[in-house]
Design a protein around this motif. Structure first.
Motif, PDB file in Angstrom:
ATOM      1  N   ALA A 168       0.869  -1.146  -0.103  1.00  0.00           N
ATOM      2  CA  ALA A 168       0.172  -0.166   0.004  1.00  0.00           C
ATOM      3  C   ALA A 168       0.882   1.229  -0.122  1.00  0.00           C
ATOM      4  CB  ALA A 168      -1.015   0.062   1.440  1.00  0.00           C
ATOM      5  N   ASN A 169       1.948   1.091   0.776  1.00  0.00           N
ATOM      6  CA  ASN A 169       2.758   2.388   0.738  1.00  0.00           C
ATOM      7  C   ASN A 169       3.579   2.675  -0.357  1.00  0.00           C
ATOM      8  OD1 ASN A 169       2.405   3.360   3.427  1.00  0.00           O
ATOM      9  ND2 ASN A 169       3.750   1.860   4.336  1.00  0.00           N
ATOM     10  N   ILE A 170       3.869   1.608  -1.253  1.00  0.00           N
ATOM     11  CA  ILE A 170       4.569   1.625  -2.254  1.00  0.00           C
ATOM     12  C   ILE A 170       3.632   2.366  -3.419  1.00  0.00           C
ATOM     13  CG2 ILE A 170       5.565   0.429  -4.514  1.00  0.00           C
ATOM     14  CD1 ILE A 170       6.538  -1.693  -2.285  1.00  0.00           C
ATOM     15  N   GLN A 171       2.489   1.937  -3.241  1.00  0.00           N
ATOM     16  CA  GLN A 171       1.411   2.734  -4.233  1.00  0.00           C
ATOM     17  C   GLN A 171       1.272   4.038  -4.041  1.00  0.00           C
ATOM     18  OE1 GLN A 171      -2.023   0.207  -5.622  1.00  0.00           O
ATOM     19  NE2 GLN A 171      -1.306  -1.246  -3.756  1.00  0.00           N
ATOM     20  N   ASP A 172       1.328   4.420  -2.721  1.00  0.00           N
ATOM     21  CA  ASP A 172       1.013   5.850  -2.219  1.00  0.00           C
ATOM     22  C   ASP A 172       2.338   6.741  -3.029  1.00  0.00           C
ATOM     23  OD1 ASP A 172      -1.411   5.070  -1.391  1.00  0.00           O
ATOM     24  OD2 ASP A 172      -0.786   5.164   0.748  1.00  0.00           O
ATOM     25  N   VAL A 173       3.353   5.967  -2.472  1.00  0.00           N
ATOM     26  CA  VAL A 173       4.551   6.951  -2.662  1.00  0.00           C
ATOM     27  C   VAL A 173       4.803   7.175  -4.357  1.00  0.00           C
ATOM     28  CG1 VAL A 173       7.093   6.818  -2.871  1.00  0.00           C
ATOM     29  CG2 VAL A 173       5.760   6.411  -0.910  1.00  0.00           C
ATOM     30  N   PHE A 174       4.452   6.088  -5.324  1.00  0.00           N
ATOM     31  CA  PHE A 174       4.536   6.097  -6.577  1.00  0.00           C
ATOM     32  C   PHE A 174       3.350   7.073  -7.173  1.00  0.00           C
ATOM     33  CE2 PHE A 174       7.599   3.169  -6.127  1.00  0.00           C
ATOM     34  CZ  PHE A 174       8.124   2.659  -7.363  1.00  0.00           C
ATOM     35  N   ASN A 175       2.165   7.208  -6.455  1.00  0.00           N
ATOM     36  CA  ASN A 175       1.284   7.841  -7.002  1.00  0.00           C
ATOM     37  C   ASN A 175       1.488   9.348  -6.612  1.00  0.00           C
ATOM     38  OD1 ASN A 175      -0.609   6.235  -8.130  1.00  0.00           O
ATOM     39  ND2 ASN A 175      -1.526   5.656  -6.028  1.00  0.00           N
ATOM     40  N   GLU A 176       2.122   9.607  -5.493  1.00  0.00           N
ATOM     41  CA  GLU A 176       2.616  11.125  -5.075  1.00  0.00           C
ATOM     42  C   GLU A 176       3.551  11.657  -6.126  1.00  0.00           C
ATOM     43  OE1 GLU A 176       4.226  10.805  -0.996  1.00  0.00           O
ATOM     44  OE2 GLU A 176       2.433  10.469  -0.386  1.00  0.00           O
ATOM     45  N   TYR A 177       4.486  10.808  -6.489  1.00  0.00           N
ATOM     46  CA  TYR A 177       5.574  11.389  -7.436  1.00  0.00           C
ATOM     47  C   TYR A 177       5.013  11.070  -9.032  1.00  0.00           C
ATOM     48  CZ  TYR A 177       8.481  12.159  -3.594  1.00  0.00           C
ATOM     49  OH  TYR A 177       8.920  12.452  -2.147  1.00  0.00           O
TER      50      TYR A 177
END
Length: 541
Positions: free
Chosen positions: A494-503
């Motif tokens: 979930a955190n990997i998806q969030d970080v990649f979406n942020e950038y």
């Protein structure tokens, strides 16, 4: 003069048997072996004839002796039984008449002494004469009948008394068991079920009762038969059989005592050696003594050592066990050997695989491993199977032979301290700088609660495919329970998806097919559409 003629007649009749007669008579006696014939009068065996005299076979001699004795017993005069020698044979006389002749060939001896055999036959014949007189005596028969009636009444009374005693014991026994039941407990659980114990003891009492009935019935029949002359031999034989059985059992018990003493001594010696070996192995298992003997291998090593000691003791004590040389023990040994030979291939293979896992220390309880397509925390390493609990709550039982024949990945060995390795793979297009991808993966690991900062998470480029590079994130996490690891992987993804979406970076997993018209990523303002809530965001966001 009459007695002298009788003696001469008897002498000439036995000359062929003694080898002093004609050649023809001797050839008849020696040429054809005759079947033995038993002389039985009033149910008593007096003598068994084996020789042929003057052409008379043993059966003919028995028939003639039976006729002479029966005719003599029908008379009323007093009959005296005596034995007189004639050369190397002996005559058995009944009331002055020849009853029968005991020749050397009758007892299997050429020229041997027949005195003992003749005296024994005469003793039995005297008993027949006495019993014949008793059978004609009305007073004796009434007395025997009275004793039989008394014995029958006593027999019935003992049977009823035994049955009454059995019934009387059932009530106090049940009450005593109820009173003592609370003492046989392990914690709050009763050790024995009173109902089943009561049924068992009741059946044991019933068994003892019927054994007593059989013994009393046997003795009653034997006593009653012994009271009457005609049936007395049967009663005596019953007593002889019972005494022979008791003597056989007693001799067996006495003969088994030395062997049992040796077997018990071997048992205690094996027990002492087993305890000493366990204590010795515990001392040797201290760190720095032996590399292969550790806390993990101490328990199976002690069990194997104890098993070897007890097997050796069993082999040593087996010849001393009662009945070890009987056919029953031999048949049991053959059955056990057949069972072991039929099932040894799989059982021994599994046991050997368990020993390999134990002493090679491939895995142990508490470690997180992957065996083939199965992944989870090891909960138990047994002799035949290994139990693994997955992060989804599943319990897998894997045969040890499967583990030894597969590639085992141990995520708990290549870590610093307690914990395990957690990793995941993503594929990103070549248009995204690899440095940015590594930084985003490390950031996602940092936001995930449960992943350690030290050692620092690392990112490896494990492949450069036709359309994308492959990135593998490797980190160390605690604790090592299987359920938190599954939750940890879910939070990390979930955190990997969030970080990649942020950038604004598109994740191309699992396969890159082509560049879409618009990048496949989710801006932050669209992270919580209905029914998602911001309160459900992963920790660290």
């Amino acid at each position: 003069m009459r007695h002298l003629c009788c003696a001469l007649l008897i002498l000439f009749s036995v000359l062929p048997t003694l080898g002093l007669g004609s050649e023809a008579a001797v050839s008849v006696a020696d040429g054809i072996p005759a079947e033995p014939a038993e002389l039985r009068i009033a149910n008593r065996s007096i003598f068994t004839f084996h020789a042929t005299l003057l052409g008379e076979t043993p059966a003919a001699r028995t028939q003639r002796a039976t006729a002479v004795i029966t005719e003599a017993l029908r008379g009323s005069e007093v009959l005296n039984v005596s034995v007189e020698p004639v050369l190397n044979s002996h005559l058995v006389l009944l009331g002055g008449r020849r009853a029968f002749i005991v020749a050397p060939r009758d007892i299997g001896l050429e020229g041997g002494d027949t005195r003992a055999a003749a005296e024994q036959a005469a003793t039995v014949l005297r008993q027949v004469v006495d019993e014949t007189g008793e059978a004609r005596n009305l007073h004796f028969l009434l007395k025997a009948l009275g004793f039989s009636v008394i014995a029958t009444l006593l027999y019935v009374a003992l049977i009823k008394g035994a049955n009454l005693a059995r019934r009387k014991l059932r009530g106090p026994l049940l009450q005593l068991m109820r009173e003592r039941a609370h003492q046989l407990r392990v914690g709050q659980m009763p050790l024995l079920d009173i109902h089943y114990v009561y049924m068992l003891i009741d059946r044991l009492l019933r068994l003892v009762y019927w054994l007593l009935v059989l013994l009393l019935s046997y003795q009653w029949v034997s006593y009653v038969l012994s009271q009457f002359p005609y049936t007395r031999p049967w009663g005596e034989r019953l007593n002889v059989h019972l005494l022979d059985l008791l003597r056989y059992l007693l001799d067996g018990i006495l003969n088994a005592i030395p062997g049992m003493a040796v077997a018990i001594t071997i048992f205690f010696i094996a027990r002492g050696i087993s305890g000493f070996s366990r204590r010795l192995l515990e001392r040797i298992a201290r760190p720095g003594t032996l590399k292969w003997l550790t806390e993990e291998t101490l328990q199976p090593t002690a069990r194997l050592t104890s098993l070897a000691i007890w097997l050796f003791a069993l082999v040593m004590a087996y010849p001393y066990l009662p009945g070890s040389g009987t056919d029953a023990f031999k048949g049991l040994s053959v059955l056990l050997g057949l069972m072991i030979s039929l099932g040894a291939s799989s059982v021994v293979g599994q046991a050997a695989a368990g020993l390999i896992l134990t002493y090679s220390r491939t895995l142990k309880a508490g470690e997180y491993v992957r065996v083939g397509d199965n992944e989870g925390t090891v909960t138990e390493v047994g002799m035949f199977n290994t139990t693994i609990r997955t992060g989804l709550g599943e319990v897998l039982t894997l045969p040890n032979s499967l583990i030894t024949g597969s590639v085992t990945r141990n995520y708990s060995r290549a870590v610093q301290g307690h914990g395990y390795v957690v990793d995941t793979v993503v594929t990103i297009g070549y248009d995204t700088p690899w440095r940015q991808v590594e930084a985003m993966l490390v950031e996602a690991a940092r936001r995930t609660e449960g992943i350690l900062d030290k050692p620092k998470p690392q990112v490896f480029q494990t492949g450069l495919s036709d359309f994308y590079p492959e990135y593998r994130l490797v980190a160390q996490a605690v604790p090592s329970e299987p359920r938190p690891r599954a939750e940890l992987l879910s939070l990390l993804h979930a955190n990997i998806q969030d970080v990649f979406n942020e950038y604004g970076v598109q994740i191309m997993s699992p396969h890159y097919l082509g560049d879409p018209a618009q990048a496949k990523w989710v801006p932050r303002e669209k992270w919580y559409p209905a029914p998602a809530r911001e309160a459900d965001a992963p920790p660290g966001e």
